[in-house]
Design a protein around this motif. Structure first.
Motif, PDB file in Angstrom:
ATOM      1  N   PHE A  84       2.075   1.883  -3.491  1.00 15.92           N
ATOM      2  CA  PHE A  84       0.955   2.329  -4.314  1.00 15.92           C
ATOM      3  C   PHE A  84       0.646   3.794  -4.037  1.00 15.92           C
ATOM      4  O   PHE A  84       0.485   4.598  -4.955  1.00 15.92           O
ATOM      5  CB  PHE A  84      -0.283   1.461  -4.043  1.00 15.92           C
ATOM      6  CG  PHE A  84      -1.497   1.922  -4.793  1.00 15.92           C
ATOM      7  CD1 PHE A  84      -1.663   1.609  -6.136  1.00 15.92           C
ATOM      8  CD2 PHE A  84      -2.473   2.688  -4.158  1.00 15.92           C
ATOM      9  CE1 PHE A  84      -2.776   2.041  -6.831  1.00 15.92           C
ATOM     10  CE2 PHE A  84      -3.591   3.122  -4.854  1.00 15.92           C
ATOM     11  CZ  PHE A  84      -3.744   2.795  -6.188  1.00 15.92           C
ATOM     12  N   GLU A  85       0.562   4.146  -2.762  1.00 14.39           N
ATOM     13  CA  GLU A  85       0.245   5.529  -2.389  1.00 14.39           C
ATOM     14  C   GLU A  85       1.336   6.490  -2.835  1.00 14.39           C
ATOM     15  O   GLU A  85       1.053   7.603  -3.285  1.00 14.39           O
ATOM     16  CB  GLU A  85       0.008   5.619  -0.885  1.00 14.39           C
ATOM     17  CG  GLU A  85      -1.289   4.950  -0.456  1.00 14.39           C
ATOM     18  CD  GLU A  85      -1.430   4.800   1.054  1.00 14.39           C
ATOM     19  OE1 GLU A  85      -0.563   5.290   1.796  1.00 14.39           O
ATOM     20  OE2 GLU A  85      -2.422   4.183   1.474  1.00 14.39           O
ATOM     21  N   ALA A  86       2.604   6.060  -2.738  1.00 13.23           N
ATOM     22  CA  ALA A  86       3.702   6.918  -3.174  1.00 13.23           C
ATOM     23  C   ALA A  86       3.641   7.142  -4.682  1.00 13.23           C
ATOM     24  O   ALA A  86       3.800   8.275  -5.162  1.00 13.23           O
ATOM     25  CB  ALA A  86       5.047   6.305  -2.785  1.00 13.23           C
ATOM     26  N   GLU A  96       0.991   6.905  -6.582  1.00 12.34           N
ATOM     27  CA  GLU A  96      -0.200   7.717  -6.843  1.00 12.34           C
ATOM     28  C   GLU A  96       0.080   9.193  -6.540  1.00 12.34           C
ATOM     29  O   GLU A  96      -0.323  10.083  -7.290  1.00 12.34           O
ATOM     30  CB  GLU A  96      -1.364   7.195  -6.004  1.00 12.34           C
ATOM     31  CG  GLU A  96      -2.701   7.755  -6.409  1.00 12.34           C
ATOM     32  CD  GLU A  96      -3.842   7.086  -5.661  1.00 12.34           C
ATOM     33  OE1 GLU A  96      -3.760   6.978  -4.412  1.00 12.34           O
ATOM     34  OE2 GLU A  96      -4.802   6.668  -6.308  1.00 12.34           O
ATOM     35  N   ALA A  97       0.783   9.449  -5.445  1.00 11.71           N
ATOM     36  CA  ALA A  97       1.114  10.835  -5.074  1.00 11.71           C
ATOM     37  C   ALA A  97       2.044  11.468  -6.111  1.00 11.71           C
ATOM     38  O   ALA A  97       1.861  12.627  -6.501  1.00 11.71           O
ATOM     39  CB  ALA A  97       1.755  10.874  -3.686  1.00 11.71           C
ATOM     40  N   THR A 100       0.093  12.243  -9.233  1.00 13.53           N
ATOM     41  CA  THR A 100      -0.704  13.452  -9.021  1.00 13.53           C
ATOM     42  C   THR A 100       0.178  14.697  -9.096  1.00 13.53           C
ATOM     43  O   THR A 100      -0.194  15.694  -9.719  1.00 13.53           O
ATOM     44  CB  THR A 100      -1.436  13.375  -7.662  1.00 13.53           C
ATOM     45  OG1 THR A 100      -2.292  12.233  -7.669  1.00 13.53           O
ATOM     46  CG2 THR A 100      -2.252  14.622  -7.403  1.00 13.53           C
ATOM     47  N   ASP A 118       0.823  -1.214   0.000  1.00 15.81           N
ATOM     48  CA  ASP A 118       0.000   0.000   0.000  1.00 15.81           C
ATOM     49  C   ASP A 118       0.855   1.262   0.000  1.00 15.81           C
ATOM     50  O   ASP A 118       0.508   2.255  -0.653  1.00 15.81           O
ATOM     51  CB  ASP A 118      -0.932   0.014   1.214  1.00 15.81           C
ATOM     52  CG  ASP A 118      -2.067  -0.983   1.091  1.00 15.81           C
ATOM     53  OD1 ASP A 118      -2.328  -1.448  -0.044  1.00 15.81           O
ATOM     54  OD2 ASP A 118      -2.693  -1.308   2.115  1.00 15.81           O
ATOM     55  N   GLY A 119       1.971   1.235   0.714  1.00 19.22           N
ATOM     56  CA  GLY A 119       2.849   2.408   0.768  1.00 19.22           C
ATOM     57  C   GLY A 119       3.409   2.748  -0.606  1.00 19.22           C
ATOM     58  O   GLY A 119       3.459   3.916  -0.995  1.00 19.22           O
TER      59      GLY A 119
END
Length: 180
Positions: free
Chosen positions: A39-41, A43-44, A47, A36-37
């Motif tokens: 993926f979130e990185a 995604e960030a 963005t 998840d980390g």
């Protein structure tokens, strides 16, 4: 920005550009799916790249890569439109706040008209930027097609040259064996 984040940003840009190796692409995707980390990185960073693109804060190379990715991806395109709309709204709010403070004695009708005119101007600016982007993307597609055609012609000529050289060698060998 940390070295890991810079590396991840470069890998994401390479993925957008289509230059990321198959192994690196699979590693990137596996990492994003399993952690998840990660993926979130990713995604960030994605963005941030879209936001930087909309705000004109990317260098020419990265801007071209992100523009092409936005054009190909409906999700990135939607994200870019949302960022542009939010930026326009934020700019409008900032300008409206300044105007309201400066013209506190004017009627609300004038402020409303000013806000509508500003909003219309921002919308026209956004549309003209999108039109320019589409023109540049079309030009890039044409150039890519010309490049592909040139590469195909080069390959054809290389094959023709190889056949001619092979035929020349065969004739020389035949000529030499005929003399001997």
């Amino acid at each position: 920005m940390s070295d890991d984040r810079k590396d991840m940003r470069e890998r994401l840009l390479a993925h957008f550009e289509g230059t990321l190796s198959e192994d690196d692409r699979e590693t990137l995707e596996r990492s994003a799916l399993q952690d998840d980390g990660s993926f979130e990185a990713l995604e960030a960073i994605e963005t941030e790249l879209v936001e930087d693109y909309i705000r004109g804060e990317l260098n020419a190379r990265d801007e071209g890569i992100v523009a092409a990715a936005i054009q190909r991806s409906p999700r990135l395109s939607e994200s870019a439109e949302l960022v542009a709309a939010l930026d326009a709204r934020e700019q409008l709010a900032t300008l409206s706040g300044r105007r309201e403070r400066a013209a506190s004695g004017r009627g609300s009708g004038a402020r409303r008209l000013w806000g509508l005119l500003l909003l219309a101007a921002l919308a026209l600016l956004h549309l003209s930027q999108r039109a320019e982007l589409k023109r540049l993307e079309s030009e890039a597609r044409e150039l890519r097609q010309q490049l592909d055609a040139s590469q195909a012609e080069r390959l054809r000529l290389e094959r023709e040259l190889a056949r001619s050289e092979a035929e020349l060698r065969t004739r020389r060998q035949a000529s030499e064996s005929g003399r001997g």
